[in-house]
Design a protein around this motif. Structure first.
Motif, PDB file in Angstrom:
ATOM      1  N   VAL A   1       0.843  -1.198   0.000  1.00 21.98           N
ATOM      2  CA  VAL A   1       0.000   0.000   0.000  1.00 21.98           C
ATOM      3  C   VAL A   1       0.875   1.243   0.000  1.00 21.98           C
ATOM      4  O   VAL A   1       1.819   1.345   0.785  1.00 21.98           O
ATOM      5  CB  VAL A   1      -0.926   0.024   1.237  1.00 21.98           C
ATOM      6  N   ASP A   2       0.529   2.187  -0.878  1.00 21.88           N
ATOM      7  CA  ASP A   2       1.158   3.512  -0.893  1.00 21.88           C
ATOM      8  C   ASP A   2       0.192   4.452  -0.184  1.00 21.88           C
ATOM      9  O   ASP A   2      -0.899   4.720  -0.679  1.00 21.88           O
ATOM     10  CB  ASP A   2       1.410   3.969  -2.328  1.00 21.88           C
ATOM     11  N   ASN A   3       0.592   4.936   0.984  1.00 26.61           N
ATOM     12  CA  ASN A   3      -0.269   5.791   1.801  1.00 26.61           C
ATOM     13  C   ASN A   3       0.343   7.187   1.942  1.00 26.61           C
ATOM     14  O   ASN A   3       1.203   7.398   2.796  1.00 26.61           O
ATOM     15  CB  ASN A   3      -0.486   5.180   3.184  1.00 26.61           C
ATOM     16  N   PRO A   4      -0.110   8.168   1.153  1.00 26.05           N
ATOM     17  CA  PRO A   4       0.384   9.534   1.300  1.00 26.05           C
ATOM     18  C   PRO A   4      -0.335  10.292   2.419  1.00 26.05           C
ATOM     19  O   PRO A   4      -0.002  11.437   2.716  1.00 26.05           O
ATOM     20  CB  PRO A   4       0.077  10.156  -0.062  1.00 26.05           C
ATOM     21  N   ALA A   5      -1.306   9.670   3.031  1.00 25.78           N
ATOM     22  CA  ALA A   5      -2.154  10.292   4.058  1.00 25.78           C
ATOM     23  C   ALA A   5      -1.582  10.058   5.452  1.00 25.78           C
ATOM     24  O   ALA A   5      -0.583   9.353   5.618  1.00 25.78           O
ATOM     25  CB  ALA A   5      -3.559   9.704   3.950  1.00 25.78           C
ATOM     26  N   PRO A   6      -2.250  10.610   6.472  1.00 23.30           N
ATOM     27  CA  PRO A   6      -1.859  10.300   7.855  1.00 23.30           C
ATOM     28  C   PRO A   6      -2.014   8.799   8.121  1.00 23.30           C
ATOM     29  O   PRO A   6      -2.653   8.086   7.341  1.00 23.30           O
ATOM     30  CB  PRO A   6      -2.861  11.097   8.697  1.00 23.30           C
ATOM     31  N   SER A   7      -1.474   8.338   9.239  1.00 21.49           N
ATOM     32  CA  SER A   7      -1.612   6.919   9.566  1.00 21.49           C
ATOM     33  C   SER A   7      -3.090   6.573   9.716  1.00 21.49           C
ATOM     34  O   SER A   7      -3.897   7.386  10.158  1.00 21.49           O
ATOM     35  CB  SER A   7      -0.844   6.584  10.842  1.00 21.49           C
ATOM     36  N   LEU A   8      -3.422   5.367   9.332  1.00 26.27           N
ATOM     37  CA  LEU A   8      -4.787   4.860   9.426  1.00 26.27           C
ATOM     38  C   LEU A   8      -4.747   3.533  10.153  1.00 26.27           C
ATOM     39  O   LEU A   8      -3.950   2.658   9.810  1.00 26.27           O
ATOM     40  CB  LEU A   8      -5.385   4.644   8.037  1.00 26.27           C
ATOM     41  N   GLU A   9      -5.599   3.401  11.142  1.00 24.79           N
ATOM     42  CA  GLU A   9      -5.663   2.158  11.890  1.00 24.79           C
ATOM     43  C   GLU A   9      -7.083   1.617  11.827  1.00 24.79           C
ATOM     44  O   GLU A   9      -8.040   2.311  12.177  1.00 24.79           O
ATOM     45  CB  GLU A   9      -5.251   2.400  13.342  1.00 24.79           C
ATOM     46  N   PHE A  10      -7.209   0.387  11.341  1.00 26.51           N
ATOM     47  CA  PHE A  10      -8.503  -0.264  11.208  1.00 26.51           C
ATOM     48  C   PHE A  10      -8.570  -1.418  12.202  1.00 26.51           C
ATOM     49  O   PHE A  10      -7.693  -2.269  12.222  1.00 26.51           O
ATOM     50  CB  PHE A  10      -8.695  -0.822   9.793  1.00 26.51           C
ATOM     51  N   THR A  11      -9.628  -1.451  13.006  1.00 28.72           N
ATOM     52  CA  THR A  11      -9.844  -2.559  13.936  1.00 28.72           C
ATOM     53  C   THR A  11     -11.297  -3.010  13.817  1.00 28.72           C
ATOM     54  O   THR A  11     -12.139  -2.300  13.280  1.00 28.72           O
ATOM     55  CB  THR A  11      -9.550  -2.148  15.398  1.00 28.72           C
ATOM     56  N   GLU A  12     -11.565  -4.181  14.333  1.00 26.60           N
ATOM     57  CA  GLU A  12     -12.911  -4.749  14.332  1.00 26.60           C
ATOM     58  C   GLU A  12     -13.551  -4.671  12.942  1.00 26.60           C
ATOM     59  O   GLU A  12     -14.697  -4.258  12.783  1.00 26.60           O
ATOM     60  CB  GLU A  12     -13.787  -4.068  15.378  1.00 26.60           C
ATOM     61  N   ILE A  13     -12.799  -5.096  11.944  1.00 26.34           N
ATOM     62  CA  ILE A  13     -13.269  -5.065  10.560  1.00 26.34           C
ATOM     63  C   ILE A  13     -14.092  -6.321  10.304  1.00 26.34           C
ATOM     64  O   ILE A  13     -13.604  -7.432  10.488  1.00 26.34           O
ATOM     65  CB  ILE A  13     -12.082  -5.029   9.580  1.00 26.34           C
ATOM     66  N   SER A  14     -15.327  -6.130   9.886  1.00 36.22           N
ATOM     67  CA  SER A  14     -16.170  -7.282   9.574  1.00 36.22           C
ATOM     68  C   SER A  14     -17.257  -6.867   8.599  1.00 36.22           C
ATOM     69  O   SER A  14     -17.513  -5.682   8.394  1.00 36.22           O
ATOM     70  CB  SER A  14     -16.795  -7.854  10.848  1.00 36.22           C
ATOM     71  N   GLY A  15     -17.882  -7.864   8.010  1.00 36.64           N
ATOM     72  CA  GLY A  15     -18.952  -7.553   7.074  1.00 36.64           C
ATOM     73  C   GLY A  15     -19.556  -8.796   6.468  1.00 36.64           C
ATOM     74  O   GLY A  15     -19.242  -9.921   6.859  1.00 36.64           O
ATOM     75  N   ALA A  16     -20.424  -8.535   5.488  1.00 30.84           N
ATOM     76  CA  ALA A  16     -21.129  -9.619   4.816  1.00 30.84           C
ATOM     77  C   ALA A  16     -21.371  -9.238   3.362  1.00 30.84           C
ATOM     78  O   ALA A  16     -21.498  -8.065   3.033  1.00 30.84           O
ATOM     79  CB  ALA A  16     -22.455  -9.904   5.511  1.00 30.84           C
ATOM     80  N   VAL A  17     -21.449 -10.259   2.518  1.00 30.56           N
ATOM     81  CA  VAL A  17     -21.801 -10.088   1.109  1.00 30.56           C
ATOM     82  C   VAL A  17     -23.184 -10.713   0.930  1.00 30.56           C
ATOM     83  O   VAL A  17     -23.417 -11.854   1.333  1.00 30.56           O
ATOM     84  CB  VAL A  17     -20.782 -10.776   0.167  1.00 30.56           C
ATOM     85  N   GLU A  18     -24.103  -9.924   0.333  1.00 29.86           N
ATOM     86  CA  GLU A  18     -25.484 -10.375   0.177  1.00 29.86           C
ATOM     87  C   GLU A  18     -25.915 -10.342  -1.279  1.00 29.86           C
ATOM     88  O   GLU A  18     -25.428  -9.523  -2.055  1.00 29.86           O
ATOM     89  CB  GLU A  18     -26.426  -9.477   0.985  1.00 29.86           C
ATOM     90  N   SER A  19     -26.839 -11.241  -1.592  1.00 30.18           N
ATOM     91  CA  SER A  19     -27.443 -11.272  -2.923  1.00 30.18           C
ATOM     92  C   SER A  19     -28.915 -11.614  -2.749  1.00 30.18           C
ATOM     93  O   SER A  19     -29.250 -12.608  -2.098  1.00 30.18           O
ATOM     94  CB  SER A  19     -26.761 -12.317  -3.805  1.00 30.18           C
ATOM     95  N   SER A  20     -29.776 -10.780  -3.282  1.00 28.78           N
ATOM     96  CA  SER A  20     -31.231 -10.991  -3.194  1.00 28.78           C
ATOM     97  C   SER A  20     -31.674 -11.201  -1.749  1.00 28.78           C
ATOM     98  O   SER A  20     -32.490 -12.077  -1.466  1.00 28.78           O
ATOM     99  CB  SER A  20     -31.655 -12.175  -4.054  1.00 28.78           C
TER     100      SER A  20
END
Length: 160
Positions: free
Chosen positions: A57-76
């Protein structure tokens, strides 16, 4: 199959970057992933798998911290699968290689055949994604962000 998995990884990171739009949008929009390598795939029972990835990853921005990442993929209205990603911290103003672990599971009531929907690009674009994460930008207080029913087509277009 691995090419499809790479696409999903790109989609996940694109969604996470969209989530973090609460500061210095101009720089955050400039974040780029130049490479995703699947280092290891392992099964978790009959309905899941773990992916170990190397993401550059090339990050020209400030530091980014991601935690508790979750999700779902849905169809119909049916949950095809759920995902959870280990915490990730992008260093400020650097290009770096990050090791990421993601756990993927089939949704309740979903079968391997349902995942076939994700192979066809047209059908994939009709899917939606629910995504949540805690996002911390620089020294700011972390924010819990959530997006529901994000069209997969929108995420795919953001990667072009």
């Amino acid at each position: 199959m691995f090419m499809r998995l790479k696409r999903y990884v790109f989609l996940l990171f694109a969604a996470l970057f969209l989530l973090s739009g609460c500061a210095d949008l101009k720089k955050i929009k400039e974040i780029k992933m130049s490479e995703v390598k699947i280092e290891r795939v392992s099964r978790n029972g009959m309905r899941g798998m773990t992916l170990n990835l190397a993401v550059t990853v090339d990050n020209p921005a400030p530091s980014l911290e991601f935690t508790e990442i979750s999700g779902a993929v849905e169809s119909s209205g049916k949950v095809l699968g759920r995902f959870a990603v280990d915490p990730l911290k992008l260093q400020a103003k650097t290009t770096g290689k990050y090791h990421v672990k993601a756990d993927l599971t089939l949704g309740e009531g979903a079968s391997i055949l349902d995942l076939g929907k994700l192979i066809d690009k047209k059908t994939l674009e009709e899917c939606t994604v629910d995504l949540s994460a805690n996002v911390k930008i620089g020294n700011m207080k972390p924010r819990n962000v959530r997006f529901n029913d994000v069209p997969m087509k929108k995420l795919l277009e953001s990667l072009k």
